[in-house]
Design a protein around this motif. Structure first.
Motif, short mmCIF file in Angstrom:
data_model
loop_
_atom_site.label_atom_id
_atom_site.label_comp_id
_atom_site.label_asym_id
_atom_site.label_seq_id
_atom_site.Cartn_x
_atom_site.Cartn_y
_atom_site.Cartn_z
N UNK A 92 -18.74 -3.45 -13.04
CA UNK A 92 -19.26 -3.17 -14.55
C UNK A 92 -18.89 -1.95 -15.35
N UNK A 93 -18.69 -1.70 -16.62
CA UNK A 93 -18.64 -0.65 -17.10
C UNK A 93 -18.44 -1.14 -18.52
N UNK A 112 -21.41 -7.73 -22.01
CA UNK A 112 -22.61 -7.80 -21.24
C UNK A 112 -21.89 -9.71 -20.48
N UNK A 113 -20.90 -9.80 -20.74
CA UNK A 113 -20.60 -11.20 -19.53
C UNK A 113 -19.93 -10.46 -18.51
N UNK A 114 -19.58 -9.49 -18.56
CA UNK A 114 -19.05 -8.46 -17.22
C UNK A 114 -19.96 -8.08 -16.57
N UNK A 115 -20.74 -7.62 -16.91
CA UNK A 115 -22.04 -6.34 -16.23
C UNK A 115 -23.06 -7.18 -16.65
N UNK A 116 -23.14 -8.50 -16.55
CA UNK A 116 -24.44 -9.35 -16.89
C UNK A 116 -24.19 -10.47 -15.69
N UNK A 117 -22.72 -11.40 -16.71
CA UNK A 117 -22.88 -12.78 -16.45
C UNK A 117 -21.97 -13.05 -15.57
N UNK A 118 -21.03 -12.14 -15.17
CA UNK A 118 -20.06 -11.87 -14.00
C UNK A 118 -20.75 -11.17 -12.70
N UNK A 146 -29.14 3.24 -17.46
CA UNK A 146 -29.78 1.68 -17.63
C UNK A 146 -31.28 2.07 -18.09
N UNK A 147 -31.88 3.25 -17.97
CA UNK A 147 -32.53 4.01 -18.07
C UNK A 147 -33.13 4.63 -19.48
N UNK A 148 -32.55 4.68 -19.99
CA UNK A 148 -32.53 4.84 -21.82
C UNK A 148 -32.07 4.17 -22.41
N UNK A 149 -31.93 3.88 -24.05
CA UNK A 149 -31.35 3.82 -24.95
C UNK A 149 -30.13 5.07 -24.68
N UNK A 150 -28.88 4.58 -25.68
CA UNK A 150 -28.50 5.72 -26.25
C UNK A 150 -26.67 4.55 -27.34
N UNK A 151 -26.95 5.45 -27.85
CA UNK A 151 -26.46 5.27 -29.52
C UNK A 151 -24.80 5.65 -29.36
N UNK A 152 -24.05 4.63 -29.49
CA UNK A 152 -22.54 3.48 -29.35
C UNK A 152 -22.63 2.70 -27.98
N UNK A 153 -23.62 3.33 -27.12
CA UNK A 153 -23.42 2.66 -25.66
C UNK A 153 -25.37 1.41 -25.46
N UNK A 154 -25.65 1.21 -26.51
CA UNK A 154 -26.20 0.95 -26.99
C UNK A 154 -26.25 -0.77 -25.63
N UNK A 155 -25.60 -1.87 -25.87
CA UNK A 155 -25.84 -3.12 -25.60
C UNK A 155 -25.60 -2.50 -23.43
N UNK A 156 -24.63 -1.80 -23.40
CA UNK A 156 -24.40 -0.76 -21.67
C UNK A 156 -25.63 -0.61 -21.18
N UNK A 161 -29.79 -1.25 -17.83
CA UNK A 161 -31.20 -1.88 -17.25
C UNK A 161 -31.73 -3.37 -16.60
N UNK A 162 -30.93 -4.85 -17.13
CA UNK A 162 -31.61 -5.93 -16.78
C UNK A 162 -31.19 -5.55 -15.51
N UNK A 163 -30.09 -4.86 -14.87
CA UNK A 163 -29.11 -5.21 -13.53
C UNK A 163 -30.23 -4.82 -12.80
N UNK A 164 -30.97 -3.50 -12.72
CA UNK A 164 -31.76 -2.73 -11.91
C UNK A 164 -33.18 -3.98 -12.16
#
Length: 264
Positions: A92-93, A112-118, A146-156, A161-164
């Motif tokens: 994941x990255x 999403x595909x890398x960090x979740x689907x794969x 994944x513990x806090x929303x962040x600007x520019x990387x909101x999807x990551x 958070x999903x993974x956890x």
């Protein structure tokens, strides 16, 4: 040292060419566990494979982009017939950082595909085999992002958070069958990827972890799931989980800006 009887004789490490993934490979080879290493870049992948192969284990490599629609079939072509007792998903990255509403949705989908689907595809395949066998381990490498929303990387951040939360549910499902599940949450870690991104790791008070220490901690606590925050960052994770959320999000945003390389 991971137990070969419990987590062997083969381990699959997705994202196993450098940084934390390469450290996982070294420690597993020291335990006598054979390896299937998956990564996109052939140079670091082959270097790591040669190094761990010299320790006396069998190593198979797969140069593969996990975003490829045929990725699972390619993995199965290398691993079918092997008894895989451990899956480490370290691939994941944050492959695309951008404000969401003006961003490219196709590239957002890639995150999403890398960090979740794969991750789900490999976990589904190897997890079912481990459940039938009655032993094994699944280690998913997460992030404090994944513990806090962040600007520019909101999807990551959302993907992590999903993974956890996914790991927590998977842990409940597989623990009756002798399969260990751990989400290993990383903070700032001195990896080649972070160095290439130009992140500043010399800031006073910044807790920077080393890949070898992270790999050791993860493997030592694989049976202590569902979640472990590595590198002494448990306090940071607890703080990020608190309230009021607006103050936390704004404070973390200002702190994260100091990590970025100077604008040119």
């Amino acid at each position: 040292m991971p137990n070969k009887t419990e987590y062997g004789p083969w381990a699959v490490v997705a994202g196993g060419s450098e940084g934390v993934g390469a450290s996982f490979a070294d420690r597993l080879a020291d335990a006598g566990i054979n390896l299937v290493l998956i990564a996109r870049t052939p140079g670091p992948l082959n270097e790591t494979a040669d190094r761990v192969r010299a320790k006396g284990v069998e190593v198979r490599t797969l140069e593969l982009d996990l975003l490829d629609p045929g990725a699972l079939a390619a993995v199965r072509a290398v691993t079918d017939g092997l008894e895989v007792g451990l899956l480490i998903f370290n691939a994941g990255a944050n492959s695309y950082g951008h404000e969401f509403v003006t961003g490219d949705l196709a590239r957002v989908q890639g995150v999403l595909d890398l960090n979740i689907t794969a991750q789900l595809a490999l976990t589904h395949h190897f997890g079912a085999l481990m459940k039938d066998r009655g032993r094994g381990g699944i280690l998913l490498v997460g992030s404090l992002a994944g513990y806090l929303g962040q600007a520019q990387i909101s999807i990551y951040s959302a993907a992590k958070a999903f993974s956890r939360v996914f790991a927590e549910g998977l842990w409940l499902e597989l623990r009756p069958y002798g399969v260990h599940v751990l989400e290993l949450v990383l903070g700032v870690t001195r990896t080649p990827a972070m160095e290439r991104a130009g992140l500043r790791m010399d800031l006073p008070g910044l807790n920077v972890a080393e890949p070898d220490d992270i790999a050791r901690e993860g493997l030592e606590h694989l049976a202590d799931g569902p979640v472990r925050v590595a590198g002494g960052n448990a306090g940071a994770a607890e703080k990020r989980s608190g309230f009021p959320r607006a103050d936390l999000v704004l404070g973390a945003h200002e702190a994260s800006k100091r990590l970025l390389p100077p604008s040119t």
